[in-house]
Structures are given as C-alpha cells and as structure tokens.
Enzyme design. Sequence first.
Site, short mmCIF file in Angstrom:
data_model
loop_
_atom_site.label_atom_id
_atom_site.label_comp_id
_atom_site.label_asym_id
_atom_site.label_seq_id
_atom_site.Cartn_x
_atom_site.Cartn_y
_atom_site.Cartn_z
N ASP A 196 0.85 -1.21 0.00
CA ASP A 196 0.00 0.00 0.00
C ASP A 196 0.88 1.25 0.00
O ASP A 196 0.38 2.38 -0.07
CB ASP A 196 -1.02 -0.01 1.14
CG ASP A 196 -0.38 0.06 2.52
OD1 ASP A 196 0.86 -0.07 2.61
OD2 ASP A 196 -1.12 0.23 3.51
N ASP B 66 -1.18 -6.26 -0.31
CA ASP B 66 -1.18 -5.57 0.98
C ASP B 66 -2.60 -5.06 1.27
O ASP B 66 -3.16 -4.29 0.48
CB ASP B 66 -0.22 -4.37 0.87
CG ASP B 66 0.39 -3.98 2.18
OD1 ASP B 66 0.08 -4.64 3.19
OD2 ASP B 66 1.19 -3.03 2.18
N GLU C 278 -1.12 -5.36 8.61
CA GLU C 278 -0.30 -4.71 9.63
C GLU C 278 -0.95 -4.91 11.00
O GLU C 278 -2.18 -4.78 11.12
CB GLU C 278 -0.20 -3.20 9.35
CG GLU C 278 0.53 -2.86 8.07
CD GLU C 278 0.64 -1.36 7.83
OE1 GLU C 278 0.29 -0.56 8.74
OE2 GLU C 278 1.07 -0.99 6.73
N GLU D 190 9.43 -4.06 10.41
CA GLU D 190 9.81 -2.75 9.83
C GLU D 190 10.32 -1.80 10.90
O GLU D 190 9.68 -1.60 11.94
CB GLU D 190 8.59 -2.12 9.11
CG GLU D 190 8.93 -0.74 8.55
CD GLU D 190 7.96 -0.22 7.50
OE1 GLU D 190 7.02 -0.93 7.11
OE2 GLU D 190 8.16 0.94 7.07
O1 KIV Z 1 3.53 -1.08 1.63
C1 KIV Z 1 4.69 -1.53 1.58
O2 KIV Z 1 5.43 -1.35 0.61
C2 KIV Z 1 5.16 -2.26 2.75
C3 KIV Z 1 6.62 -2.56 2.83
C4 KIV Z 1 7.35 -1.33 3.23
C5 KIV Z 1 6.92 -3.69 3.73
O3 KIV Z 1 4.40 -2.56 3.61
#
Ligand code: KIV
Length: 293
Positions: free
Chosen positions: A53, A92, A124, A191
């Site tokens: 995302d 994501d 997340e 992260e």
């Molecule tokens: O959205 C994204 O690119 C991510 C990465 C930074 C792990 O979640």
Amino acid sequence: MSTVSTLPQRKITLLTLQAKKDRGEPITMLTAYDFPTARALDRAGVDSILVGDSLGMVVLGYDTTLPVTMEDMLHHARAVSRGAQIAHLVGDMPFMSYQTSVEDALLNAGRFLKDGGMNAVKLEGGREIVPAVRAIVAAGIPVVGHIGLTPQKVNQLGGFRTQGKSAAAARTLIEDAHALEEAGCHLLVLEAMPDRLAALITQRLSIPTIGIGAGPACGGQVLVTHDLLGMTDGFTPKFVKRYANLGEEMARAFGAYIDDVAAGRFPETAHSQPLDEDVFRALTREWEARIAR
Ligand code: KIV
C-alpha cells in the site's frame, strides 16, 4: 493417474520460502505496482513481490498510505499478476479493509486472490489482528504479518519512527510476533526496529522474518522499489540503499526530448513512415486539381 498443476513449474510458494529459511538462504522481496516492473523483478529472480500500500505514497502521490482503497490495490495487483509468473505475490490489505470486522477482513483478503491474482495477503498489526488472521488462514489464504513501524498507524505512532526501542516496547513486539506465528502467518515483516530486536524475533520464530530497516539477521529483506531505484523525492529513510538514480535519469531524458522537439531534431527520417511514391503523386495531383477549380 497424471496430475495437472496450474502453477508454473518454478512458481515460488510459501513452501519454497520456508525451505529457503530452513537452509539459511536469505529471501528477497521487493514492491511492484505495475506490469513492467513486475516483469523485470520476475526476470531478475526476486523470490516475492509485494503489491504494497506504499502505492499510495510512491505512485499515487499521497502523504500517507491511509487513503489507499481496495479498488486501488486490486487494480495494481492485477497488473502485477499479469507481469510475474514465478515470484510469490503478496497483496497488501489497505487501511480499513480488515480493521472493521473479521468478516470484512476475510472478504477483502479473498478478493486479493479471486480478483487480484495474488498468492497471499499482508496485514499490519499485532495481537489485535489475530482473529482476522485466523479466519483468513482458515479459508486457505496465506497471511504475511507486519509489525514494528506499521504505517497505517502513523497518526497513533506520531510519525514514521523506529519502534521497539524500550524494553517494554520490544517485549510487546516479541509477543506480537509469537501471536502472529501461532495464528498461522507464514511470513512476518519487521519494519524499522533495532537490529538486535529483529535478530531476537527471527531466532525465536520458525517462520521467516522479512526485514525493512531491521538489520541483517532477518530471514529476508524487502525494500520499496521506487526507493531502491532513486525515484522518490524528499526524505529517504536511513535503511534505504539506492541502487540507481532513475529519478535523475528520467528528468534528463524528458529534458532531452523537450529540447529535441523544440529544436526540430525529433522525429528524424528513421522515426517516420515513408509514403509510397505513387500514392503521394496521386494525392498531389488530386490536390492540385482541386485548388485549380
Ligand atoms: O507497503 C509496503 O510497501 C510495505 C513494505 C514497506 C513492507 O508494507
């Protein structure tokens, strides 16, 4: 009886990734949001492509990932899935696509596989998302967890900052990591956390960890492709390594094109289609006859 596989022979799956971790081989993951980048990554041999995302920030021009919608994500996921045949593809889940209820989480996760061509989804959060993770995994959808700096909580975290620096915060992340593994996650993104905390979490889990700003001890690494290629303006986090300066190269190429067109140097004969001599003569005759009338 012969069995027919719908997966390409070398398709990377969660089993391939776990086997890499078990052999001590680092897993490589990068983000992609479009067909040509997915193709280039697949050809380069990356293990996993994340349709992150981060799309919102590096492609759509938002300040945070919060405005990104399921429709945005699916549109880009489909482009990536058309470009990559081998890499393991992770979609994501955007802000508010799984926080509202377990039912929403399950339905939206399913859309990534049914409509987006993804192989897994990423969420997340820590223990608070365990019910959603369990439901998604129970439906046969592989889940990647993501703890530490979780950008969808930027307002609660007070900015994009390193997490887990105090003993209490580190303990919370360790417990979250265990809870997510136990709930069935097959990978865990760590992260922006201290390298020794990421190492501790990595040692304690059986599933691979994938670090971004979490040091070298993780089972693999991920970066945002636009950061790696030097296509992002403004603040670059310390953990990013730039492998190219495509932003500057693009500006140089656009400037050269503008100069060439302005100066009449483009297009040249080599860029033009010739018209057959007989056709040209016929058209000229017709035109001359018309203006002579
Ligand atoms: O959205 C994204 O690119 C991510 C990465 C930074 C792990 O979640």
